[in-house]
Each structure stands twice: as structure tokens, then as C-alpha cells.
Design a protein around this motif. Sequence first.
Motif: not given
Lengths: 647, 230
Positions: B208-230
Amino acid sequence: MAVFSSSSSSSSSSSSSSSSTSNLLLLLLVSSLDWLSTRGSVFVMDHMTSSAPVGPHFTECISREQETFRCWWSPGGFHNLSFPGALRVFYLKKDSPNSEWKECPEYSHLKRECFFDVNHTSVWIPYCMQLRGQNNVTYLDEDYCFTVENIVRPDPPVSLNWTLLNISPSGLSYDVMVNWEPPPSADVGAGWMRIEYEIQYTERNTTNWEALEMQPHTQQTIYGLQIGKEYEVHIRCRMQAFVKFGEFSDSVFIQVTEIPSQDSNFPFKLALIFGVLGILILILLIGISQQPRLMMILLPPVPAPKIKGIDPELLKKGKLDELNFILSGGGMGGLSTYAPDFYQDEPWVEFIEVDAEDADAAEKEENQGSDTQRLLDPPQPVSHHMNTGCANAVSFPDDDSGRASCYDPDLHDQDTLMLMATLLPGQPEDGEDSFDVVERAPVIERSERPLVQTQTGGPQTWLNTDFYAQVSNVMPSGGVVLSPGQQLRFQESTSAAEDEAQKKGKGSEDSEEKTQKELQFQLLVVDPEGSGYTTESNARQISTPPNTPMPGSGYQTIHPQPVETKPAATAENNQSPYILPDSPQSQFFAPVADYTVVQEVDSQHSLLLNPPPRQSPPPCLPHHPTKALAAMPVGYVTPDLLGNLSP
Amino acid sequence: SWSLFFLVSVVWVVLVCLLFCSRLLSVGAAPICTNAQAGCHALSLANLFDRVIQHSARMHGISNDLHSEFEQYFLPSKNQIGRVSRNCHTSTIFTPNGKENAQRMARQELTEVILKLLVAWRDPLWHFHQSIAHHHDFNNFSANKALEMSDMVHELRKGVEKVAEKMQMMGIISNSVSSLASPEALLPSDSAEWRLMKDYDLLYCFRRDSNKVQNYLKILKCRIVPEHGC
């Protein structure tokens, strides 16, 4: 409970491992039975639930985008609970230790669905669902618990379409690129959901779907579809690292019919077939016709050493001694035209024919070009300086073997002029000279060297000697004595001796005629300037005015200056005939020295082997500067000649 | 001639060494630059994010595999979802439970949450691996996966720290020293709670926690550097 039973059985089995194997087996059997019973109990229970009236239960809870979720229930066999509102949904959200059951925030009784919106949905937090009746009776002994991320089934992708990538060269199969869009409900852009897709395709109206590998991109290539068949393609997706798939999308149909592209291939194939057939027919025709000309053109014979009259085996094996022997006339055939024909089966073999006359001319030229002859070149009327050798003459490189002879092209004419000049003053040898000139002129034109040539006997006899031989003496009969040892020379010399005797004895014209006739067959060339060799017979000839015309065959001696009759002219003319030191009578017995001493070289670049006798000046060459003759030669002079030499 | 040959070979070896050493030095001399000097081989923030997201995805995948393996060993109950009575030791860490919550959360906070989670799982996973390795019920495959998982948590934490550094350098998040300097301070007080948990529960929680980490990281990335892969 099944876990405990399995663990207990495992412990018991481990504890009794030391006991007999039968006990172990029994225990294993018991544990397996237990395991099976649990499975079976599940099955039985299912069966029971299916057969017996099943209580109200939740069929499924699904989240489409991990932000909301829905739960569906069913009253089961309790049909009295099937009316709307009979059953109520309660959920427990375990986000805090003291959480409590809440009722479903949004009902949809028609669909028997409970919808949890965004505000009521929390991911990673366990939910437990309960169905309760009117009187707070719970119908499930166990709660239906889950976390939202585990119940996500994404919506199917949208906008599925395909494009043709390529068709195989055989024209039977093709590749297709399929692309789509992610489901709009899934927030892929924010990174909230990471989806991977699975494409399945099958032939139309069949159900053996073929699934391609799952991948997270929104396009994929399907390889190897067959032309003419119709294919059905659909796609589904799921969250990465999760188990539950969403629904399949609507199917898309792919079909590519045969493209009539045979026009481009057709003439190519036809041309290829025709070309191959044509070549085969040509080969057959050639093989059948077997025309020698054609064979020669198409399959020319491989050149091999082929000399007419010589066994090719000798040439191949390189037996030089035998070759030498044959070429020098030792064998029967030699190189004559009536040599055995070794190449009867190769009619296209062409030999370089060498004519007898041409052979003479060739030999004459060769002899002219030989080094010995060049050494004894007649003095060339180039200039008045002496002993210049070939320096002032333009070295005219010949086209055969690169030997540069000291030939001045201008001398060519002068030679002829001199010839004419020698002929003019009514010499007894006019007739001869004329013949000679006639014969020699072309020769001169042919060769650039002064004509000094000797030959023993006819062409036959010449061949019987070595290629290079020093002329040591000239016979009165006209034979030339080369290096000692050759038998034929013996014969020649004997005949010459006979002739000499005859001449001496008779001194008649007949003998002279005879000798002259004999001379016909001999190649005796004397330089018109008189510095070449001259035979004794010539000398004698000159002494006695010969009236008989020399037949034109062969070369004749030309000796513009009588040797003995006009000794006084010797001083005037440097055209001094050379007389070999050896007498023709005795010379053939005595081993003649191969090399004679050159006394000096006069201005005409002629080697004076012996000082010329004073009484043999060339009177017909007035423009030749006289030259003081050297002293008597030392050595190499036989006593016979001594008398002749003494002034 | 032998001496000459020796000399030549020595010279050649020295040259080769120089070549390689220069290569190595060049590689080693270009870590992630702090000041973006010229000549540094600096990774862009997007690249860093991609790396950590890939890493976290892999970590989550392994935890998922192990969890499903465990479910085969420990026969599931009738309910396919399984027991929910467990309480993960990381439950005390406040984590956003929805998309909006995660998106609304400040970047720095979100980064902190990720780091907290990763730190919290360092010891439990190591012990989990130890117990798995010594348990004769499990094959080597599971033990290797457990070890890989625990290593990945370690690596991922370092990676996220690097990302945070970069973000701080770029001014995306403010310089808060506490969250990065001493991550051990992020640990919950009752850190020994996880020792009481069973292996299967640990796995469940970690998944469960690894899924959380993955999600949060993805959200962070698409918020900060949404160039590609979002």
C-alpha cells in the motif's frame, strides 16, 4: 482456519519426521486432505450458496478512476428483500481508530448501487461494507473490505483506430499500427493513474483471441495479418502492478484486400523467364552446332607453347637440351615445313610461318645485328675523324631486342650511294653487284645495319651450327669457318678445298662458274666499302675478272675492290678488304682462334684485324680517305698468308 | 631488442591507463552539480523525476508480486480482499488519500511525506527479508525479491533526496532543513510497532505504501515538470 490447520499439519509432520515414513505419509495425506477439504468446503459452500437461498450480498465494488467507486448488491435468494429500500448499505472507513459505520452516501435503488463520490472516497484506506436490513440485521458474517486502489478497473480506451504500415513483398501479409486514447475518466495527465493496455485481435466470427503484450503506450503494431481476412480488434487496460482489468472497448475491424500490384512484377518475371530460356537455347545451339569458328570465338583455345614441328610435350616439360637439339637441326624434322604435324587435332592452331627467303633475310638481319657483325661494321662515311666509334652516329634503337646500333640513318643513303659508286666504275663484278645491290637495297632498307653476313652453305647448314659463332675464316669456296668442331663446316671446307684446288688448278671460268654457282648458295656479304670480310674466292675472283654473271639467288659477294690486282690503290683507299689470316686450304684443319686480334679501328669503324695488304686498295671509292696501314700483325698469321701480306 | 619491446609495452600501457583514467575522472568529476557549473554533467529535474518514478514503479511491482505469492502460501479467506484488521505502522503518517488532496498539498509537504514513508520502511523491510531468508517455507526467489525490495527502498530514498535537493536549488521548494538533514527525525515515535506485525501484514502495508509513494511522485512530477510522460 485453513492456515492454522496447514501450519499444524506441517509442524506435526516435522515433529514426526524422525518416525517411520508411514506416519509421515499419513500425516501428509491428512494435511492434503485438510487442504482439499478447505478447498472443497469453499466449493461446497459455493454450491450451497448457489443452491440454497443465498443472503443479500455485495456483488462487486468498482472504482473507475480511483477517485470514486460504486458498490452493487443483490438480495440473493431473499426475494422479500428485493424491493427498493429493503437493504441498506453501511460502510466503515478505517481511517481512524474510532471510526463508525455510515450509511451509503448515494443510493441508486434501481441499479442496487451505492455510489461514493470524491468526497467520500479515500485511497489507501480500508473500507468495509455491510448490508443491513430494515431492522439493523446484518446479513453478512464477514465484512466486505477493500482499499480503493485494489478495486480500480479503468474504463476502456477510446478512439481505437488503425493504419496500414506495410505489406510484405510476397503480398500475403501486412502489418498494422493500432492507436487509441486513454480513457477520459482516468487522469493520466496528472499522473494519478498509470495504465497499461492490452490489445486482443482475432479473425472475424471466431473467438480465439490473440493477446498482445501489455504495454503502457497508446499505440501498438500488429504484425502478420493476412490479406483478405477480416480481423476484429479490441483493447482493455488496467492499472500498472494491479490485477483487475477494465472492460473491453468496442471492436474495430481490419481488413486489407489484395492490391493489384502485379503489373509491376509481371513483366519482370516474364523478362526473367525469357532471358533464362534464351540463354539456355543459345547454349544448346552452340553445343549442338559445334562449329569450329564459333567454338573459337566463344571458347578460344588456351594458348600453350606450340611450335610447329616440335612435340608439345617437350615444350611443356621444358626439356631444353632436346629443344636445343631440335632447333639446331639435330633431329629429323627441325623446323622445316615437313616436320611431323603434332597439332592435327587442333585445326585452329596457327603457327607463325617463316619463309625460306624471308628466313634468309631474317637471318641476314640477325646476323647483321649480332654483336660480332657490329664489331666488324664497315666504316661509315660519317666524317673524317677516326676512331670515333659510334659516338657521332645517332644510336638508332632497333625495334628488336633493343640493341642500338651505331646506325646513322643518313648513312643508309650513303651506303646505297657507295654501292652504286662501287658499281659504276665498270667493275667486273658489276653484274654481281647489280644483283647484289638489287638484293641488298631492300635489305638495307629493311635493316639499318651494314650488310655483313656470313652463312655457311644453305639455310640447312646454317641451322646446324650454334646460334652464335665466331667467324674465323672464310673459305675460298665461300664457306665460313666458324668455331671449330662442326662437322658440316668440315664438309664445307673440304668442298671448298676442292674448289680451291680446282680453281687453282684450272683457273677456268668453269671452275669459277662453279664456284660462283657455289657461291650462289652462300651468303656472303661484303661491305660495299670493302671493310667487311671477303672470301679468298672473292679475292681470287677479283683477281681474275669474272665474266659470268652471278645468278641472283642468294647473296653474292661484293667486293668492289680487287684484292690483288690493284695493290696500289690500297694506299689511296682505306677500303681494304680483310683477309682472314687463315688460308682456306689449311684453315679447316687447324683450330681457328675464335678471337682475332683487332689491330686497329679505322675511320669507318671497321676493325682491322690484319693490316690490309698494300696491293688491295678499293679503287672505286675515291671519297674514302686513305689511311696509312698499320704494321704487320703480330701473331695469328700463318706463313701462307704472310706472303700475301708482305707489301 | 627485448628491452626495447619492454619499453614500448610499458609506454603503451601507460597511455592506455591515461586514456581510461581520464575517462573515469571525467565521469566521476561530473556528479549532479549543485551550482550548475559549466562542465558538469547535470541531470535535468525531469530526468531525475523519471528515474525515481521508474524506481518506485518497480518497487511497487515487486511488492505486489510478493504479496500475491504470500496469498498463495497463506490461503486467502473467502473474502478476496482479505483482512483489514491490521494496522500499518505508517498509519500515523499523514498522507493525502485522494487525488485532490494530493494535488492540493504543497510540494514540499508532499516531498516530505514521501521521504517519511521511505524512511519508515527501511528497517521493517530489512527484517522482513531476514525472516523470509531463514524461513524454510519460502524459496530463494521470494527471499531475493525481499532483499531487492529492501535495497530499493534505500535507493529510492536517496533518489528522492536528490530530487528534493534539486528542487530546492531551483527554488521550487523552500529550504527546510529538518526534513532532509535528519530523516530519522521523521520516524514515528513508536517505531517498534512493526515488529509485532506478521510478515503478511507487513507485506500488505508495504504494498500500500509503495503505491502511495509512486502516486505522490507522479503527481509531483506532473505538477512541476509536466513535459512528457504525463
